[in-house]
Design a protein around this motif. Structure first.
Motif, PDB file in Angstrom:
ATOM      1  N   LYS A  65       9.874   4.200 -11.773  1.00  0.00           N
ATOM      2  CA  LYS A  65      10.526   3.179 -10.946  1.00  0.00           C
ATOM      3  C   LYS A  65       9.519   2.479 -10.034  1.00  0.00           C
ATOM      4  O   LYS A  65       9.532   1.255  -9.886  1.00  0.00           O
ATOM      5  CB  LYS A  65      11.617   3.828 -10.086  1.00  0.00           C
ATOM      6  CG  LYS A  65      12.800   4.393 -10.863  1.00  0.00           C
ATOM      7  CD  LYS A  65      13.755   3.303 -11.294  1.00  0.00           C
ATOM      8  CE  LYS A  65      15.006   3.890 -11.914  1.00  0.00           C
ATOM      9  NZ  LYS A  65      15.947   2.835 -12.372  1.00  0.00           N
ATOM     10  N   PHE A  66       8.635   3.278  -9.432  1.00  0.00           N
ATOM     11  CA  PHE A  66       7.635   2.711  -8.523  1.00  0.00           C
ATOM     12  C   PHE A  66       6.627   1.843  -9.275  1.00  0.00           C
ATOM     13  O   PHE A  66       6.083   0.897  -8.710  1.00  0.00           O
ATOM     14  CB  PHE A  66       6.933   3.819  -7.751  1.00  0.00           C
ATOM     15  CG  PHE A  66       7.645   4.233  -6.500  1.00  0.00           C
ATOM     16  CD1 PHE A  66       7.454   3.551  -5.311  1.00  0.00           C
ATOM     17  CD2 PHE A  66       8.531   5.287  -6.510  1.00  0.00           C
ATOM     18  CE1 PHE A  66       8.121   3.916  -4.157  1.00  0.00           C
ATOM     19  CE2 PHE A  66       9.214   5.669  -5.360  1.00  0.00           C
ATOM     20  CZ  PHE A  66       9.011   4.973  -4.176  1.00  0.00           C
ATOM     21  N   SER A  67       6.371   2.174 -10.530  1.00  0.00           N
ATOM     22  CA  SER A  67       5.449   1.341 -11.315  1.00  0.00           C
ATOM     23  C   SER A  67       6.024  -0.058 -11.515  1.00  0.00           C
ATOM     24  O   SER A  67       5.279  -1.049 -11.577  1.00  0.00           O
ATOM     25  CB  SER A  67       5.156   2.001 -12.671  1.00  0.00           C
ATOM     26  OG  SER A  67       6.297   1.988 -13.491  1.00  0.00           O
TER      27      SER A  67
ATOM     28  N   LEU B  71       0.836  -1.205   0.000  1.00  0.00           N
ATOM     29  CA  LEU B  71       0.000   0.000   0.000  1.00  0.00           C
ATOM     30  C   LEU B  71       0.869   1.253   0.000  1.00  0.00           C
ATOM     31  O   LEU B  71       0.554   2.243  -0.681  1.00  0.00           O
ATOM     32  CB  LEU B  71      -0.916  -0.017   1.229  1.00  0.00           C
ATOM     33  CG  LEU B  71      -2.131   0.907   1.206  1.00  0.00           C
ATOM     34  CD1 LEU B  71      -3.004   0.645  -0.006  1.00  0.00           C
ATOM     35  CD2 LEU B  71      -2.933   0.747   2.489  1.00  0.00           C
ATOM     36  N   ILE B  72       1.975   1.230   0.731  1.00  0.00           N
ATOM     37  CA  ILE B  72       2.895   2.369   0.754  1.00  0.00           C
ATOM     38  C   ILE B  72       3.474   2.618  -0.632  1.00  0.00           C
ATOM     39  O   ILE B  72       3.594   3.764  -1.083  1.00  0.00           O
ATOM     40  CB  ILE B  72       4.020   2.121   1.780  1.00  0.00           C
ATOM     41  CG1 ILE B  72       3.470   2.258   3.208  1.00  0.00           C
ATOM     42  CG2 ILE B  72       5.189   3.082   1.569  1.00  0.00           C
ATOM     43  CD1 ILE B  72       4.442   1.814   4.279  1.00  0.00           C
ATOM     44  N   ILE B  73       3.815   1.559  -1.339  1.00  0.00           N
ATOM     45  CA  ILE B  73       4.383   1.700  -2.678  1.00  0.00           C
ATOM     46  C   ILE B  73       3.396   2.383  -3.625  1.00  0.00           C
ATOM     47  O   ILE B  73       3.743   3.334  -4.335  1.00  0.00           O
ATOM     48  CB  ILE B  73       4.797   0.315  -3.234  1.00  0.00           C
ATOM     49  CG1 ILE B  73       6.025  -0.204  -2.481  1.00  0.00           C
ATOM     50  CG2 ILE B  73       5.099   0.395  -4.738  1.00  0.00           C
ATOM     51  CD1 ILE B  73       6.416  -1.627  -2.836  1.00  0.00           C
TER      52      ILE B  73
ATOM     53  N   LYS C  63      17.366   7.124  -4.903  1.00  0.00           N
ATOM     54  CA  LYS C  63      16.286   8.018  -4.492  1.00  0.00           C
ATOM     55  C   LYS C  63      15.036   7.227  -4.104  1.00  0.00           C
ATOM     56  O   LYS C  63      14.327   7.581  -3.157  1.00  0.00           O
ATOM     57  CB  LYS C  63      15.958   8.996  -5.624  1.00  0.00           C
ATOM     58  CG  LYS C  63      17.076   9.984  -5.931  1.00  0.00           C
ATOM     59  CD  LYS C  63      16.749  10.823  -7.151  1.00  0.00           C
ATOM     60  CE  LYS C  63      17.922  11.747  -7.504  1.00  0.00           C
ATOM     61  NZ  LYS C  63      17.699  12.477  -8.758  1.00  0.00           N
ATOM     62  N   VAL C  64      14.767   6.152  -4.831  1.00  0.00           N
ATOM     63  CA  VAL C  64      13.619   5.296  -4.507  1.00  0.00           C
ATOM     64  C   VAL C  64      13.792   4.684  -3.125  1.00  0.00           C
ATOM     65  O   VAL C  64      12.849   4.648  -2.314  1.00  0.00           O
ATOM     66  CB  VAL C  64      13.451   4.193  -5.576  1.00  0.00           C
ATOM     67  CG1 VAL C  64      12.473   3.121  -5.099  1.00  0.00           C
ATOM     68  CG2 VAL C  64      12.962   4.789  -6.885  1.00  0.00           C
ATOM     69  N   VAL C  65      15.002   4.217  -2.827  1.00  0.00           N
ATOM     70  CA  VAL C  65      15.276   3.624  -1.516  1.00  0.00           C
ATOM     71  C   VAL C  65      15.059   4.662  -0.411  1.00  0.00           C
ATOM     72  O   VAL C  65      14.452   4.372   0.635  1.00  0.00           O
ATOM     73  CB  VAL C  65      16.714   3.062  -1.461  1.00  0.00           C
ATOM     74  CG1 VAL C  65      17.057   2.621  -0.041  1.00  0.00           C
ATOM     75  CG2 VAL C  65      16.867   1.901  -2.426  1.00  0.00           C
ATOM     76  N   ILE C  66      15.549   5.888  -0.633  1.00  0.00           N
ATOM     77  CA  ILE C  66      15.379   6.958   0.356  1.00  0.00           C
ATOM     78  C   ILE C  66      13.897   7.270   0.550  1.00  0.00           C
ATOM     79  O   ILE C  66      13.408   7.404   1.678  1.00  0.00           O
ATOM     80  CB  ILE C  66      16.149   8.223  -0.086  1.00  0.00           C
ATOM     81  CG1 ILE C  66      17.655   7.970  -0.043  1.00  0.00           C
ATOM     82  CG2 ILE C  66      15.778   9.416   0.789  1.00  0.00           C
ATOM     83  CD1 ILE C  66      18.485   9.098  -0.622  1.00  0.00           C
ATOM     84  N   LEU C  67      13.170   7.377  -0.562  1.00  0.00           N
ATOM     85  CA  LEU C  67      11.747   7.702  -0.506  1.00  0.00           C
ATOM     86  C   LEU C  67      10.965   6.623   0.246  1.00  0.00           C
ATOM     87  O   LEU C  67      10.112   6.925   1.089  1.00  0.00           O
ATOM     88  CB  LEU C  67      11.211   7.851  -1.937  1.00  0.00           C
ATOM     89  CG  LEU C  67      10.001   8.761  -2.165  1.00  0.00           C
ATOM     90  CD1 LEU C  67      10.281  10.164  -1.659  1.00  0.00           C
ATOM     91  CD2 LEU C  67       9.654   8.816  -3.661  1.00  0.00           C
TER      92      LEU C  67
END
Length: 393
Positions: free
Chosen positions: A269-271, A61-63, A218-222
Motif C-alpha cells: 500500500k505504501f509503495s 519522507l515519512i511515507i 491500517k495505513v491511515v492509522i500508521l
C-alpha cells in the motif's frame, strides 16, 4: 494552491518519465521540473504552497521511511555487525573533516564556517537512498550479506547525527556555545526513537490482531501515528533527545516483527502512496534550488563538494573493512552513500535566516550539493547494483 499541485504532479511525472526514457533516474527529471516551476525560472508555484513545502517534503519522507521499516530485514542487519554501527556516523565525520580542510582554501571561509558547511552537506538523502535500497532488496541483490539493509539503516541514522553536529556548530557561530550534552544527545535520541518506535509497532501488531479492519484503514492509522511521532520530536526539543523519523522506521520494524503478513500487505500500500509522494518531494526539492546561488558559487563550490565526497568515500571504506564484503560490494556501499537532497534543502538556509555571516555561502554550497550529488548518486546506484552485488539464490 491546487493549480500549483497540478503543475507539480503533471510536470514532475512528465519529466520523470522523460528521464527514464533517457536511462536516467526519474528524480533527475523531477528536480528539473521543480527548478522550472520554482522562483528561479517560471515562478508558477503559489506562495501558499511554497510556505508549506518543508512540511510536504517531510510527509513524503515519512511515507518512505515507514515503508522502509516494514521491509527492513533486521536479522540481516545484525549479521553485518560493526559496519552497521560505524556507517551511522563515521562517513559523515570524514566528510565534515574534509570540508574543514578544503573549504577555507577553496571558498575563503573560516574553519568554523567550513564546519557548518560540512554539517549541511554531510547528511545523505534517505529520500534518494531508501527507495533504491528497497528496490535492491526486493530484487534480491546483496541481501544474503545484508548490504542494502546496512545502507538503508545507516542512511537513516546518519541524518540524526549530522543535524546534531549542525546545531552545535551554528550554536558556536552565533555565540551560544555548544554543550557536551548536545553531542551526548545523539545516541540517546537514536536509542529512544528506536525503542519507542519498536514498542509502538508491537502494540499496533496486537491491536491489528484483535480488531479486524481494511488494510487501507491500517495505513491511515500508521500514517497518523507516524505524524505524531515526528511532532513529538519537535515538542521534546530542548527537553529530551528523541528522533521522530527513526521512531517512524522503528514502528514499521516492530509491526513487521510481530505481524509479518500484515507488514507485507501494508508495504504494498505504501509503495502506491510513494508514487505521488516521490514526485511531490523531488519537485519541491528542485523548487527550493536557487540557480543564482549555484551560478555564483562557480567551480570552487563544486570542487569543495566533490572533494568532501572523497573523504566520505574513505570513511565508508573504513566502515566496511573486515566485513567480508568483496571489493565490488564495498564500492557499491561507497556509491550508495553519495546522494544528498532533502536535508540540504531543509537546513541549507538556516544559517542565513540566523543572520550568520556564512549564511550565503552555506546556502550556495547546499544548492550545489543537491544539483551535483542527487543525480550522480541516484544514477550510480541504479546503474551499478546488478553489476556489483550478487543476487541471492
Amino acid at each position: 494552491m491546487l493549480t500549483s499541485l497540478a503543475y507539480i504532479l503533471l510536470l514532475g511525472l512528465l519529466l520523470g518519465a522523460l528521464a527514464g526514457k533517457l536511462r536516467l533516474p526519474p528524480l533527475i527529471g523531477m528536480i528539473a521540473a521543480g527548478i522550472l516551476l520554482g522562483p528561479s525560472c517560471l515562478n508558477l508555484l503559489s506562495d501558499s504552497l511554497l510556505n508549506i513545502s518543508a512540511d510536504l517534503r517531510q510527509l513524503a519522507l515519512i511515507i518512505i521511511l515507514t515503508r522502509a521499516g516494514l521491509t527492513l530485514d533486521v536479522a540481516a542487519l545484525k549479521r553485518v555487525g560493526r559496519p552497521a554501527v560505524l556507517m551511522c556516523f563515521l562517513p559523515a565525520c570524514f566528510e565534515i573533516a574534509g570540508m574543514v580542510l578544503l573549504a577555507p582554501r577553496l571558498l575563503g571561509v573560516s574553519v568554523l564556517d567550513a564546519a557548518i558547511i560540512g554539517a549541511v552537506v554531510g547528511a545523505v538523502s534517505p529520500a534518494v537512498i531508501v527507495p533504491r535500497m528497497i528496490k535492491v532488496t526486493e530484487e534480491g541483490y546483496g541481501t544474503d550479506k545484508g548490504i542494502p539493509q546496512l545502507v538503508l539503516a545507516g542512511a537513516s541514522v546518519d541524518d540524526v547525527f549530522v543535524i546534531v553536529m549542525f546545531t552545535m556548530f551554528t550554536g558556536l557561530a552565533s555565540g551560544q556555545g555548544a554543550s557536551p550534552l548536545t553531542l551526548a544527545g545523539v545516541p540517546v535520541s537514536i536509542v529512544s526513537g528506536a525503542l519507542v518506535g519498536l514498542g509502538m509497532g508491537a502494540v499496533l501488531a496486537a491491536f491489528f490482531k484483535k480488531f479486524h479492519m481494511r488494510d487501507s484503514v491500517k495505513v491511515v492509522i500508521l500514517l497518523s501515528l507516524a505524524f505524531l511521532l515526528v511532532a513529538a520530536e519537535d515538542a521534546l526539543e530542548g527537553l529530551f533527545p528523541f528522533s521522530g523519523l527513526l521512531a517512524v522506521m522503528g514502528m514499521g520494524v516492530g509491526l513487521q516483527r510481530f505481524r509479518g503478513e500484515v507488514a507485507v500487505r501494508l508495504s504494498a500500500k505504501f509503495s502506491k502512496l510513494w508514487v505521488a509522494a516521490e514526485v511531490a518531494l523531488f519537485v519541491l526539492v528542485g523548487a527550493a534550488v536557487d540557480l543564482k546561488y549555484a551560478a555564483a558559487a562557480g567551480a570552487a563550490a563544486v570542487l569543495a563538494v566533490l572533494g568532501a565526497l572523497c573523504f566520505r568515500a574513505l570513511g565508508v571504506v573504513i566502515c566496511v573493512a573486515g566485513s567480508g564484503f568483496s571489493r565490488k560490494e564495498k564500492l557499491f556501499c561507497v556509491l550508495s552513500y553519495l546522494p544528498k537532497a532533502t536535508v540540504q534543502a531543509a537546513i541549507g538556509g538556516v544559517p542565513l535566516a540566523m543572520g550568520l555571516g556564512c549564511g550565503q555561502i552555506v546556502l550556495t554550497v547546499a544548492v550545489v550539493a543537491i544539483l551535483v550529488t542527487a543525480p550522480l548518486g541516484a544514477l550510480a546506484i541504479d546503474a551499478s547494483y546488478k553489476k556489483l552485488l550478487t543476487k541471492a539464490q
